[in-house]
Design an enzyme around this catalytic site. Structure first.
Site: not given
Ligand code: F6P
Length: 341
Positions: A127, A169-171, A272
């Site tokens: 991230d 992804m990346g909260r 992935v």
């Protein structure tokens, strides 16, 4: 010295390269013994450890994942956890610990260092949201995977005249979306730091169709709409209190299809992005972090993290790295916005 090593949190390409560097430098230059704890803090809590010698790290450099295993175990959410950590380290004669992790694993390290546990942290996360370091290893590989996906989606999207929404992804931080979107020529990039306006996204998609090409929308899993209508989580929480995200991509694709009158599909890249072999940049960064961690241990440092500043590897207080997340600043997002539509 006897140096303990562990990998915690989500796995990430380059973890094995750090382990290899710590062992190669520690053993050959200092005669250290390296002890690997299995599955992050879980291994320390349970005293689950294995010796990691030169033979054990042969061939590790290009291997993704972590040979030590990982978990999201939090010793501070387990009854008597910190005491069990100290008991294991004392019993195994560990002089110093090298935890490799992101905000959670190193957050635990920060608290343990405050109670006298000797340790030097190594920052990892795809991230790239750890503060006090310019980059974490794993990020470059994840961006490469996402960029390649976007490149491929351009040709199929253009052929079918449909919108493709790519969920990455990346909260809390949109670094992967920002970099992959810029590198891949996305029509829109949506990140958690900048709640989006659905009308604006639809306008960019229509503009892209008018130019004779099809839109690619890159969206971080943690992005939300400005009106708050599009927020996605399963409701499940891990030991660090993070909710599991996912679902914004398909929801947004359905909305874009309805509002543009053109077909729209979603691709969720998911794990992935974390799997497979590390990029050259990540292999070198991970290796340099591992070497620097051994140097820091032998210099008698504790409560620090090795970090990249420019092209130099430096030591920073762990507390500076874990106090807050490194988010995408507005001016960086503005750079990407120039290419929207
Ligand atoms: O922290 C790294 C990360 O890959 C996040 O981007 C993502 O939200 C999370 O881990 C996914 O975690 P899990 O492996 O538990 O699905």
């Amino acid at each position: 010295m006897r140096i303990g090593i562990l990998t915690g949190g989500g796995d990430c390409p380059g973890l094995n390269a750090v382990i290899r560097a710590v062992v190669r430098k520690g053993v050959t230059e200092h005669g250290d013994e390296i002890v690997g704890f299995r599955d992050g803090w879980r291994g320390v809590l349970d005293g689950d450890a294995v010796p990691v010698d030169l033979a054990a790290v042969r061939g590790l450099l290009p291997r993704g994942g972590t040979v030590l295993g990982t978990s999201r175990t939090n010793p501070y959410s387990v009854e008597g956890g910190p005491e069990r950590v100290r008991e294991t380290l004392g019993r195994l004669g560990i002089d110093a610990l090298v935890p490799i992790g992101g905000e959670d694993t190193l957050g635990v390290a920060t608290r343990l260092a405050g109670t006298g546990v000797r340790l030097v942290g190594v920052p990892k996360t795809i991230d790239n949201d750890l503060d006090a370091t310019d980059y974490t290893f794993g990020f470059d590989t994840a961006v490469g995977v996402a960029m390649e996906a976007i490149d491929r989606l351009h040709t199929t999207g253009d052929s079918h005249h449909r919108t493709l929404v790519v969920e990455v992804m990346g909260r809390h931080a949109g670094w992967i979306a920002l970099h992959a979107g810029m590198a891949g020529g996305a029509s829109v990039v949506l990140i958690p730091e900048h709640p989006f306006d659905v009308d604006g996204v639809v306008a960019h998609c229509l503009h892209r169709f008018e130019s004779g090409f099809s839109p690619i929308v890159v969206v971080s899993e943690g992005a939300t709409s400005r009106d708050g209508d599009l927020v996605f989580s399963t409701g499940e929480k891990d030991a660090f209190g993070h909710v599991r995200l996912g679902g914004i991509g398909p929801a947004l694709a359905a909305l874009i299809e309805e509002r543009t009158g053109r077909e729209s599909r979603a691709v969720v890249l998911g794990h992935v992005q974390r799997g497979g072999t590390p990029s050259p940049f990540d292999r070198v960064l991970a290796t340099r972090f591992g070497l620097a961690a051994v140097d820091a241990v032998h210099a008698g440092e504790t409560g620090v993290m090795v970090a990249l500043r420019g092209t130099d590897i430096v030591r920073v207080p762990l507390s500076a790295a874990t106090a807050q997340l490194k988010l995408v600043p507005p001016e960086r997002y503005a750079e990407a916005e120039v290419f929207f539509g």
